[in-house]
Design an enzyme around this catalytic site. Sequence first.
Site, PDB file in Angstrom:
ATOM      1  N   GLY A  38       0.785  -1.230   0.000  1.00 42.57           N
ATOM      2  CA  GLY A  38       0.000   0.000   0.000  1.00 42.57           C
ATOM      3  C   GLY A  38       0.818   1.282   0.000  1.00 42.57           C
ATOM      4  N   HIS A 129     -15.371  21.997   3.621  1.00 38.48           N
ATOM      5  CA  HIS A 129     -16.616  21.649   4.309  1.00 38.48           C
ATOM      6  C   HIS A 129     -17.071  22.739   5.288  1.00 38.48           C
ATOM      7  CE1 HIS A 129     -19.829  19.355   5.903  1.00 38.48           C
ATOM      8  NE2 HIS A 129     -19.349  19.481   7.119  1.00 38.48           N
ATOM      9  N   LYS A 191     -32.339  18.749   8.435  1.00 37.54           N
ATOM     10  CA  LYS A 191     -31.877  17.360   8.376  1.00 37.54           C
ATOM     11  C   LYS A 191     -31.302  16.989   9.739  1.00 37.54           C
ATOM     12  CE  LYS A 191     -27.602  16.337   6.665  1.00 37.54           C
ATOM     13  NZ  LYS A 191     -26.537  16.369   5.662  1.00 37.54           N
ATOM     14  N   ARG A 193     -28.760  14.208  11.624  1.00 40.92           N
ATOM     15  CA  ARG A 193     -27.833  13.089  11.413  1.00 40.92           C
ATOM     16  C   ARG A 193     -27.510  12.436  12.752  1.00 40.92           C
ATOM     17  NH1 ARG A 193     -24.207  11.460   7.413  1.00 40.92           N
ATOM     18  NH2 ARG A 193     -24.375  13.381   6.189  1.00 40.92           N
ATOM     19  N   SER A 223     -21.230  12.063  -0.323  1.00 45.45           N
ATOM     20  CA  SER A 223     -20.391  10.924   0.045  1.00 45.45           C
ATOM     21  C   SER A 223     -21.197   9.636  -0.157  1.00 45.45           C
ATOM     22  CB  SER A 223     -19.905  11.077   1.484  1.00 45.45           C
ATOM     23  OG  SER A 223     -19.144   9.963   1.851  1.00 45.45           O
ATOM     24  N   THR A 224     -21.999   9.250   0.832  1.00 43.72           N
ATOM     25  CA  THR A 224     -22.818   8.038   0.672  1.00 43.72           C
ATOM     26  C   THR A 224     -24.075   8.319  -0.147  1.00 43.72           C
ATOM     27  OG1 THR A 224     -24.127   8.537   2.640  1.00 43.72           O
ATOM     28  CG2 THR A 224     -22.123   7.242   2.963  1.00 43.72           C
ATOM     29  N   GLY A 225     -24.417   9.585  -0.276  1.00 45.33           N
ATOM     30  CA  GLY A 225     -25.641   9.968  -0.991  1.00 45.33           C
ATOM     31  C   GLY A 225     -26.842  10.088  -0.054  1.00 45.33           C
TER      32      GLY A 225
HETATM   33  C1  R5P Z   1     -23.041  17.553   5.513  1.00 49.86           C
HETATM   34  O1  R5P Z   1     -23.132  18.354   6.381  1.00 49.86           O
HETATM   35  C2  R5P Z   1     -22.464  17.822   4.150  1.00 49.86           C
HETATM   36  O2  R5P Z   1     -22.691  19.123   3.715  1.00 49.86           O
HETATM   37  C3  R5P Z   1     -23.021  16.835   3.154  1.00 49.86           C
HETATM   38  O3  R5P Z   1     -24.417  17.014   3.073  1.00 49.86           O
HETATM   39  C4  R5P Z   1     -22.709  15.430   3.576  1.00 49.86           C
HETATM   40  O4  R5P Z   1     -21.377  15.307   3.995  1.00 49.86           O
HETATM   41  C5  R5P Z   1     -22.987  14.463   2.472  1.00 49.86           C
HETATM   42  O5  R5P Z   1     -22.716  13.167   2.915  1.00 49.86           O
HETATM   43  P1  R5P Z   1     -23.666  11.981   2.507  1.00 49.86           P
HETATM   44  O6  R5P Z   1     -23.718  11.950   1.004  1.00 49.86           O
HETATM   45  O7  R5P Z   1     -22.991  10.763   3.074  1.00 49.86           O
HETATM   46  O8  R5P Z   1     -24.999  12.233   3.120  1.00 49.86           O
END
Ligand code: R5P
Length: 292
Positions: A38, A129, A191, A193, A223-225
């Site tokens: 790696g 970010h 939202k 999380r 990222s994951t959507g």
């Molecule tokens: C979160 O605060 C960010 O702005 C994005 O919404 C988030 O990181 C996206 O990640 P995922 O696609 O995994 O929901």
Amino acid sequence: MSSLSVISGKTSEEIARKLSKKIKANLVKSSIKIFPDGESKITLSGKISKKKSIIVQSIYPPVDSNLIQALSLISKTKEISSEVITVIPYMGYARQDREFLPGEIVTMKVLAKLFKSVGASKIITVDVHSLIGFNYFTIKSKNVTAIPDLVKYFKKLSLKNPLVVSPDQGGKERAREFAREFDLDFIALHKKRDRKTGKVKIITKNVDEVNGRDLILVDDMISTGGSIINATQFLKKQKCKRVFVACTHALLMNDAERKIRKAGVTKIVSTNTIPGKTSLVDISNTIAKAIK
Ligand code: R5P
């Protein structure tokens, strides 16, 4: 030969090539060999300027390898150039900008120490970010936004009575800026999380104004959507028309793209901070302006 050089990291070849042309710099390419264990072996080809160099290397997955490659490029360049500007179009590890739960390590603080210790003079990122992480940097740092570039792309699409939507309150300012640049209205959903599982859910109840309209969901990254999928499912239930996604960094981990399309998204548009199928917007011009 130019007194400027652009060192192209393997993750950002397109931006580095375009940037070197725009600022008339000598392009230094890198080739990578990944050993079976790696480790990365990096070989540079081209002449590094003694005066000023600009390194371009995004830190997308594999993040640890790409980070060590960025640090190695800075370290080597600093042996030759007196000024080393480091462009990290996508800054991995930027989400951990504070201790959300007790005991969590703030990786942005670690990055700040690393970049400085290997010799970076200045860090430039695109839509980092959150700017909180930059407070740990003791070298110069600058964040540029890809929003005007994304808006330019969206202006060319024929959208029906478009409305800009942020999937969460954290992205409200981003959506506001996108809407202002486009001369549109915007709304921001709520939202939630789960900090342990990472799962998200939309807690907004009703948004009548989306009915029958095309929507542009604006986010810094996918990222994951999960965030986009949840927002899209909610907005579809509110009887919107089409959902488009505008984001700067499309990581699209695993089968995120398929899941997002399955949720009903018509088009995902991202920038080339992370090269891929959806990276339709080039941000090298914006980076060139930030360097001048
Ligand atoms: C979160 O605060 C960010 O702005 C994005 O919404 C988030 O990181 C996206 O990640 P995922 O696609 O995994 O929901």
